[in-house]
Motif scaffolding. Structure first.
Motif, mmCIF file in Angstrom:
data_model
loop_
_atom_site.group_PDB
_atom_site.id
_atom_site.type_symbol
_atom_site.label_atom_id
_atom_site.label_comp_id
_atom_site.label_asym_id
_atom_site.label_seq_id
_atom_site.Cartn_x
_atom_site.Cartn_y
_atom_site.Cartn_z
ATOM 1 N N ASP A 28 0.829 -1.207 0.000
ATOM 2 C CA ASP A 28 0.000 0.000 0.000
ATOM 3 C C ASP A 28 0.865 1.259 0.000
ATOM 4 N N ALA A 29 1.935 1.232 0.793
ATOM 5 C CA ALA A 29 2.826 2.405 0.851
ATOM 6 C C ALA A 29 3.532 2.621 -0.483
ATOM 7 N N LYS A 30 3.922 1.555 -1.161
ATOM 8 C CA LYS A 30 4.572 1.681 -2.465
ATOM 9 C C LYS A 30 3.633 2.304 -3.495
ATOM 10 N N VAL A 31 2.343 1.973 -3.407
ATOM 11 C CA VAL A 31 1.373 2.565 -4.327
ATOM 12 C C VAL A 31 1.257 4.072 -4.085
ATOM 13 N N VAL A 32 1.236 4.492 -2.807
ATOM 14 C CA VAL A 32 1.145 5.920 -2.493
ATOM 15 C C VAL A 32 2.372 6.658 -3.014
ATOM 16 N N ALA A 33 3.569 6.077 -2.823
ATOM 17 C CA ALA A 33 4.792 6.705 -3.315
ATOM 18 C C ALA A 33 4.800 6.783 -4.835
ATOM 19 N N ALA A 34 4.345 5.731 -5.510
ATOM 20 C CA ALA A 34 4.318 5.730 -6.971
ATOM 21 C C ALA A 34 3.316 6.749 -7.517
#
Length: 380
Positions: A163-169
């Motif tokens: 989920d955090a990787k999606v927000v960063a992307a």
């Protein structure tokens, strides 16, 4: 047997007489010294001072000065990123509206970065779906007792990481989109182009001026005034501004801004006059003349040490040349330049002799001894 001679009574009194005379002399000397000390204490103290003779001056703009018409609000617009300028759509004198395109940069690199950011987002979203499914399966198995808490915690950690990787992307993709938008320079206000920068084909740096936009609705007259004129200016001067080529075209304005620091070359201060409803003939860049509309009032410039501030009272010491004494006189002042002379607007007349050094150690009616005297308070 020899007979010893006995001294007479006169011989016995002689040393005593000397002692009495010595004591009397000592008392006399002591009394003289005390009397001289008392007289010295009673004598008035005469303090040495430096003075100057007051000579009022008038504001130097009582004549006329030459200046130009400029816009009050003017902004240099440039790109927020560096790049190669491929097009500039405006030139000096063009009128623009908010949102109009002014210039463009080569955006190939920014678009490539955007495609990379979109691909990274797609990968992150795929990993997020996989991690969510794994967490859901482990949660059901944990309920049925078919897996351990440790395995479920690992699946939950993978889900949160995805989920955090999606927000960063998503943030990276938005940044790339913004940088693509930064390749186009648009006007942020209505106005007139008063200056341009590089031509098409040049590489521009971040913030480098590409177009200067001025708002002609609010115009000002800008003059360069000598330092003495700025210090001795009236409190709220009304300035009449006239077109240099047509003196009958005029406008009235008030001082809006005075530069606090003089130009290092000309030693003049920039004075900006806000015009009230200027006629269309007073266009940007026009040459104008300015003069005081009301008669100038004389003022006096004094060195800062000459003015004493005590409680709510401001005063100076004025010397009586006949009696050689000083008298306190209340004056009215207004702020001047930092570290410069104090401008006295009321309380002094031409010919008054004012103490400029030693003013803080004087008393009413005290006698003074005049030292070096400055000829006049100031010169226009």
């Amino acid at each position: 047997m020899m007979n010893r001679r006995v001294p007479t009574s006169g011989t016995r009194l002689l040393p005593a007489a000397f002692l009495i005379m010595a004591a009397t002399g000592a008392m006399t000397l002591t009394g003289c010294e005390e009397r001289n000390a008392h007289q010295a204490d009673a004598a008035p103290v005469i303090r040495p001072v430096q003075t100057l003779t007051v000579q009022p001056v008038t504001f130097s703009m009582s004549g006329s000065v030459t200046g130009t018409i400029e816009a009050r609000a003017e902004a240099d617009l440039g790109f927020r990123i560096a790049g190669k300028l491929i097009e500039r759509k405006v030139d000096v004198g063009d009128r623009v509206r908010a949102g109009d395109l002014l210039a463009r940069l080569d955006d190939q690199d920014q678009r490539n970065a955007l495609r990379t950011a979109e691909a990274d987002l797609a990968i992150a979203q795929a990993e997020q779906v996989q991690a969510n499914n794994e967490e859901a399966r482990k949660r059901e198995l944990l309920k049925n007792g078919n897996t351990t808490q440790v395995l479920y915690d690992a699946a939950l950690l993978s889900k949160r990481t995805a989920d955090a990787k999606v927000v960063a992307a998503q943030a990276a993709r938005q940044t790339s989109r913004d940088r693509v938008g930064y390749t186009e320079l648009v006007a942020d206000r209505d106005g007139v182009v008063t200056g341009v920068g590089p031509d098409a084909g040049q590489v521009v740096e971040v913030g480098e001026m590409v177009a200067r936009i001025a708002q002609p609705e609010e115009r000002e007259a800008v003059f360069n005034v000598a330092e003495a004129g700025v210090r001795s200016a009236p409190k709220e001067p009304v300035i009449e501004v006239a077109l240099a080529g047509a003196p009958d075209i005029t406008s009235v304005g008030h001082v809006r801004e005075v530069s606090p620091q003089a130009d290092p070359v000309t030693r003049t201060h920039t004075v900006r006059i806000a015009l009230e409803s200027p006629p269309d003939a007073l266009r940007l860049g026009a040459t104008v003349t300015g003069r005081l509309k009301q008669p100038p009032a004389p003022v006096v410039e004094l060195p800062a040490p000459a003015v004493v501030h005590e409680a709510e009272q401001t005063f100076v010491w004025v010397v009586d040349p006949k009696q050689q004494t000083v008298k306190r006189r209340t004056v009215s002042t207004r702020p001047g330049q930092a570290g410069g002379p104090v401008v006295v607007t009321d309380g002094l007349a031409q010919g008054d002799i004012v103490v400029t050094a030693g003013a803080h150690s004087l008393a009413e009616g005290q006698r003074v001894r005049l030292g070096k005297q400055i000829e006049t308070a100031a010169a226009p």
